[in-house]
Design an enzyme around this catalytic site. Structure first.
Site, short mmCIF file in Angstrom:
data_model
loop_
_atom_site.label_atom_id
_atom_site.label_comp_id
_atom_site.label_asym_id
_atom_site.label_seq_id
_atom_site.Cartn_x
_atom_site.Cartn_y
_atom_site.Cartn_z
N LEU A 136 20.54 22.42 -12.09
CA LEU A 136 20.79 21.91 -13.81
C LEU A 136 21.14 20.23 -13.80
O LEU A 136 22.02 19.14 -15.01
CB LEU A 136 21.66 22.40 -14.77
CG LEU A 136 22.12 23.73 -14.73
CD1 LEU A 136 22.94 24.29 -15.98
CD2 LEU A 136 20.36 24.44 -15.70
N ASP A 183 14.52 14.69 -13.02
CA ASP A 183 16.45 14.74 -13.71
C ASP A 183 16.15 13.56 -14.37
O ASP A 183 17.01 13.34 -15.81
CB ASP A 183 16.92 15.58 -12.32
CG ASP A 183 16.28 16.23 -12.17
OD1 ASP A 183 15.46 17.26 -12.47
OD2 ASP A 183 16.73 16.83 -11.22
C1 GLA Z 1 14.78 18.96 -8.82
C2 GLA Z 1 14.55 18.12 -8.88
C3 GLA Z 1 13.32 17.29 -9.77
C4 GLA Z 1 12.38 17.94 -9.95
C5 GLA Z 1 12.55 19.84 -9.16
C6 GLA Z 1 11.71 20.70 -9.21
O1 GLA Z 1 15.16 19.28 -9.55
O2 GLA Z 1 15.22 16.29 -8.51
O3 GLA Z 1 13.08 16.02 -9.04
O4 GLA Z 1 12.00 18.24 -8.16
O5 GLA Z 1 13.70 19.37 -8.53
O6 GLA Z 1 10.73 20.42 -9.86
#
Ligand code: GLA
Length: 392
Positions: A136, A183
């Site tokens: 998350l 993120d």
């Molecule tokens: C993690 C990484 C993101 C993305 C997701 C997979 O959350 O921090 O940058 O690559 O995995 O979608």
């Protein structure tokens, strides 16, 4: 930031608590309190570092920091690590100098200095009501809360688009997790009542309405209890496979390939073919989901969520048993779609269910987990919320 514990706390109490922690640790009131939320990715997994599309939304839970302009260097303390305190000189920060949870806040300060900013001494207390390692984005929330606080406190003219890049750099180069930009973008740009459609190549984004309650639906976050670390090598391995597939197919990234049969015949290695097939089909699903949301048809997104899970399980191979059981169970119990969310190998599942089915879904999950001798999963309805901000 998976090395410290985080129990759930009511978000409205978080700002008070972190301000009290700050006063207890440093002997005076903080100059301010900043908050950055965690995020759930509705759909678009492992597409961000392939220049593709993602559709995350911000949660109401996250990371709060209380900060002041005192001290000597950068001092951080964390409630989730039993009040542990780490101090480093602003000019002495370098990748490899700090590890564990402190690499995220100190990496953010390092990243600001790398961009030419000169933050002065800062004392920071950290608190969270978001589990670390649950898929998350606790790491991005921590980086962005600290980035906003330090920039605000010292009057650094960093706009959010730059903060996204600097927080990603902190995560990639200082904390050593080779992640994409989803993120940090979600944490800094999301709006309440919306998901963020982000084109990870151009950086262009669009707020797409996402109000499950208005449609009689709930977006349930199911913490499977399995923790992951994006620095453990498996995430990096997937990223390398995608780069190898793009190279073999003669494109700069998998984003450039259309979704259709036959496009992957140039890939001799069946594993690379599966990895590429996931990315290409996932980009199509993200754009389809955004279209459905714009037309107000959230229910129809359910099918896309489940297709995404199957693709992540079978083609990208990043799911884990507790997630697969959760997805199957909630769908059998009346959810209209579900998928693992985040980088994989642990973390959370998101399910879309009619509000009227939520209790049944919860009971079915408890029963299924207990049949496997797994602890009952924590489940809560996610409300698409505001991105990072100053609270006081
Ligand atoms: C993690 C990484 C993101 C993305 C997701 C997979 O959350 O921090 O940058 O690559 O995995 O979608």
């Amino acid at each position: 930031m998976g090395d410290c514990d985080s129990g759930w706390v009511s978000p409205r109490d978080l700002a008070d608590r972190v301000a009290r922690d700050y006063a207890g640790a440093f002997g005076h009131a903080p100059a301010g309190v900043w908050f950055a939320p965690g995020r759930v990715n509705l759909i678009g997994e492992h597409t961000d570092y392939n220049d593709g599309f993602v559709l995350p939304f911000a949660l109401s839970v996250g990371v709060a920091v209380a900060a002041g302009r005192l001290g000597n260097g950068i001092t951080v303390s964390s409630r989730q690590c039993a009040g542990a305190v780490v101090t480093a000189p602003v000019d002495g920060l370098a990748p490899g100098a700090v590890d564990g949870w402190a690499a995220y806040p100190l990496g953010m300060v390092w990243s600001l200095t790398q961009a030419g900013y000169r933050p002065g001494s800062t004392t920071i207390a950290i608190d969270a009501d978001l589990a670390a390692g649950a898929g998350l984005s606790s790491s991005a929330a921590l980086e962005c809360a600290v980035g906003l606080a330090v920039a605000d406190l010292h009057g650094l003219p960093v706009v959010r688009a730059e903060l996204i890049r600097l927080a990603s750099k902190a995560e990639n180069e200082f904390a050593g997790a080779p992640t994409g930009i989803m993120d940090q973008s979600a944490v800094l740009l999301c709006q309440a009542g919306h998901a963020l459609l982000l084109d990870c190549r151009s950086g262009a984004s669009d707020d797409v309405p996402l109000e499950p309650g208005a449609a009689g639906l709930a977006l349930l976050v199911i913490d499977t209890g399995v923790r992951h670390a994006l620095t453990d090598g498996r995430y990096a391995q997937r990223r390398r496979s995608c780069e190898a597939a793009a190279l073999a197919l003669g494109v700069s990234s998998l984003r450039d390939l259309p979704d259709g049969p036959g496009d992957l015949t140039g890939l001799a290695d069946p594993e690379l073919r599966r990895r590429a097939r996931h990315v290409i089909s996932e980009n199509r699903r993200v754009l389809a989901a955004a279209d459905l949301l714009r037309r107000g048809d959230l229910a129809a997104v359910g099918q896309l969520l489940t297709e995404s899970h199957v693709s992540l399980r079978d083609d990208f191979e990043v799911s884990w048993p507790q997630a697969d059981v959760a997805v199957e169970t909630v769908i059998a119990a009346g959810a209209i779609g579900a998928r693992m969310t985040g980088g994989g190998f642990g973390g959370a599942v998101i399910a879309l269910a009619p509000v009227t089915e939520a209790v049944g879904v919860r009971m079915a999950l408890d029963e299924a987990y207990s049949r496997h001798d797994w602890a009952p999963p924590a489940i809560w309805p996610a409300v698409p919320s505001h991105g990072a901000r100053r609270l006081r």
